[in-house]
Design a protein around this motif. Structure first.
Motif, PDB file in Angstrom:
ATOM      1  N   GLN A  62     107.657  31.070  -8.067  1.00  0.00           N
ATOM      2  CA  GLN A  62     106.567  30.495  -8.837  1.00  0.00           C
ATOM      3  C   GLN A  62     107.000  29.154  -9.417  1.00  0.00           C
ATOM      4  OE1 GLN A  62     105.357  33.310 -11.743  1.00  0.00           O
ATOM      5  NE2 GLN A  62     107.384  33.645 -12.542  1.00  0.00           N
ATOM      6  N   PRO A  63     106.040  28.253  -9.605  1.00  0.00           N
ATOM      7  CA  PRO A  63     106.407  26.959 -10.186  1.00  0.00           C
ATOM      8  C   PRO A  63     106.835  27.139 -11.641  1.00  0.00           C
ATOM      9  CG  PRO A  63     104.025  27.105  -9.840  1.00  0.00           C
ATOM     10  CD  PRO A  63     104.639  28.348  -9.277  1.00  0.00           C
ATOM     11  N   ASP A  64     107.811  26.351 -12.031  1.00  0.00           N
ATOM     12  CA  ASP A  64     108.263  26.373 -13.418  1.00  0.00           C
ATOM     13  C   ASP A  64     107.127  25.860 -14.293  1.00  0.00           C
ATOM     14  OD1 ASP A  64     109.496  25.068 -15.898  1.00  0.00           O
ATOM     15  OD2 ASP A  64     111.196  26.170 -15.056  1.00  0.00           O
ATOM     16  N   PRO A  65     106.774  26.561 -15.375  1.00  0.00           N
ATOM     17  CA  PRO A  65     105.643  26.140 -16.207  1.00  0.00           C
ATOM     18  C   PRO A  65     105.867  24.783 -16.887  1.00  0.00           C
ATOM     19  CG  PRO A  65     106.667  28.132 -17.096  1.00  0.00           C
ATOM     20  CD  PRO A  65     107.363  27.802 -15.821  1.00  0.00           C
ATOM     21  N   GLU A  66     107.137  24.404 -17.089  1.00  0.00           N
ATOM     22  CA  GLU A  66     107.431  23.128 -17.749  1.00  0.00           C
ATOM     23  C   GLU A  66     107.556  21.971 -16.761  1.00  0.00           C
ATOM     24  OE1 GLU A  66     110.746  23.591 -20.384  1.00  0.00           O
ATOM     25  OE2 GLU A  66     109.899  25.414 -21.246  1.00  0.00           O
ATOM     26  N   ASP A  67     107.905  22.267 -15.516  1.00  0.00           N
ATOM     27  CA  ASP A  67     108.063  21.222 -14.497  1.00  0.00           C
ATOM     28  C   ASP A  67     107.607  21.796 -13.163  1.00  0.00           C
ATOM     29  OD1 ASP A  67     108.792  19.271 -12.682  1.00  0.00           O
ATOM     30  OD2 ASP A  67     110.832  19.041 -13.448  1.00  0.00           O
ATOM     31  N   GLY A  68     106.380  21.514 -12.789  1.00  0.00           N
ATOM     32  CA  GLY A  68     105.774  22.071 -11.586  1.00  0.00           C
ATOM     33  C   GLY A  68     106.505  21.727 -10.301  1.00  0.00           C
ATOM     34  N   ARG A  69     107.407  20.736 -10.339  1.00  0.00           N
ATOM     35  CA  ARG A  69     108.174  20.377  -9.140  1.00  0.00           C
ATOM     36  C   ARG A  69     109.308  21.376  -8.882  1.00  0.00           C
ATOM     37  NH1 ARG A  69     110.165  14.787 -11.124  1.00  0.00           N
ATOM     38  NH2 ARG A  69     110.354  16.136 -12.915  1.00  0.00           N
ATOM     39  N   VAL A  70     109.666  22.133  -9.907  1.00  0.00           N
ATOM     40  CA  VAL A  70     110.770  23.090  -9.812  1.00  0.00           C
ATOM     41  C   VAL A  70     110.224  24.469  -9.476  1.00  0.00           C
ATOM     42  CG1 VAL A  70     112.631  24.212 -11.106  1.00  0.00           C
ATOM     43  CG2 VAL A  70     112.147  21.773 -11.463  1.00  0.00           C
ATOM     44  N   VAL A  71     110.856  25.126  -8.507  1.00  0.00           N
ATOM     45  CA  VAL A  71     110.462  26.487  -8.147  1.00  0.00           C
ATOM     46  C   VAL A  71     111.431  27.450  -8.815  1.00  0.00           C
ATOM     47  CG1 VAL A  71     110.210  28.140  -6.259  1.00  0.00           C
ATOM     48  CG2 VAL A  71     109.493  25.773  -5.950  1.00  0.00           C
ATOM     49  N   ARG A  72     110.863  28.436  -9.463  1.00  0.00           N
ATOM     50  CA  ARG A  72     111.648  29.452 -10.148  1.00  0.00           C
ATOM     51  C   ARG A  72     111.492  30.778  -9.407  1.00  0.00           C
ATOM     52  NH1 ARG A  72     109.642  30.285 -15.929  1.00  0.00           N
ATOM     53  NH2 ARG A  72     108.590  32.062 -15.037  1.00  0.00           N
TER      54      ARG A  72
END
Length: 144
Positions: A86-96
């Motif tokens: 899922q995309p990181d809620p603080e930085d949508g470019r980062v996948v968590r």
């Protein structure tokens, strides 16, 4: 070489062999499951890591490997339904990557649990000494 240093070398070799055997036993138990040792390592890491560290880059740094290798491992775990991307809620470019309920259930049968139980059977002083010794071995890169 003196007899004393030869004895120390022999003891050091015996200890190294014991560490290798311990690793082989844990790896054999891991191989008996449906996950590879690297997948177990990733699942364990992601289950305890804070949300900001549940990325392929953070795991690659922790595991001292490339992001390409980690990406394949995380893709396999996602395909097995043990992780969700899922995309990181603080930085949508980062996948968590988060552990799913199925992943948490898999960790209940983690093959390393036997080793954890053995370590818990040690006294607090023994556990502290073992942790210190293993940390020194890893920091000094004495172990491959």
């Amino acid at each position: 070489m003196t007899e004393t240093s030869s004895g120390a070398t022999g003891q050091s070799e015996a200890i190294a062999e014991l560490l290798l055997e311990l690793g082989r036993r844990v790896e054999a138990a891991a191989n008996a499951s449906r996950l590879k040792p690297a997948q177990w390592s990733a699942l364990r890491y992601l289950a305890r890591a804070p949300a900001s560290a549940r990325t392929n880059r953070a795991f690659a740094r922790y595991h001292r490997t490339t992001t390409g290798t980690v990406t394949l491992t995380l893709k396999a775990l996602t395909g097995k339904g043990l992780l969700v991307r899922q995309p990181d809620p603080e930085d949508g470019r980062v996948v968590r990557f988060d552990v799913t309920d199925a992943g948490a259930a898999m960790l209940e049968n983690d093959p390393v649990r036997g080793l954890v139980a053995a370590v818990e059977g040690l006294s607090a002083d023994q556990r502290a000494q073992l942790a210190d010794i293993l940390t020194v071995l890893l920091i000094d890169d004495a172990a491959p």
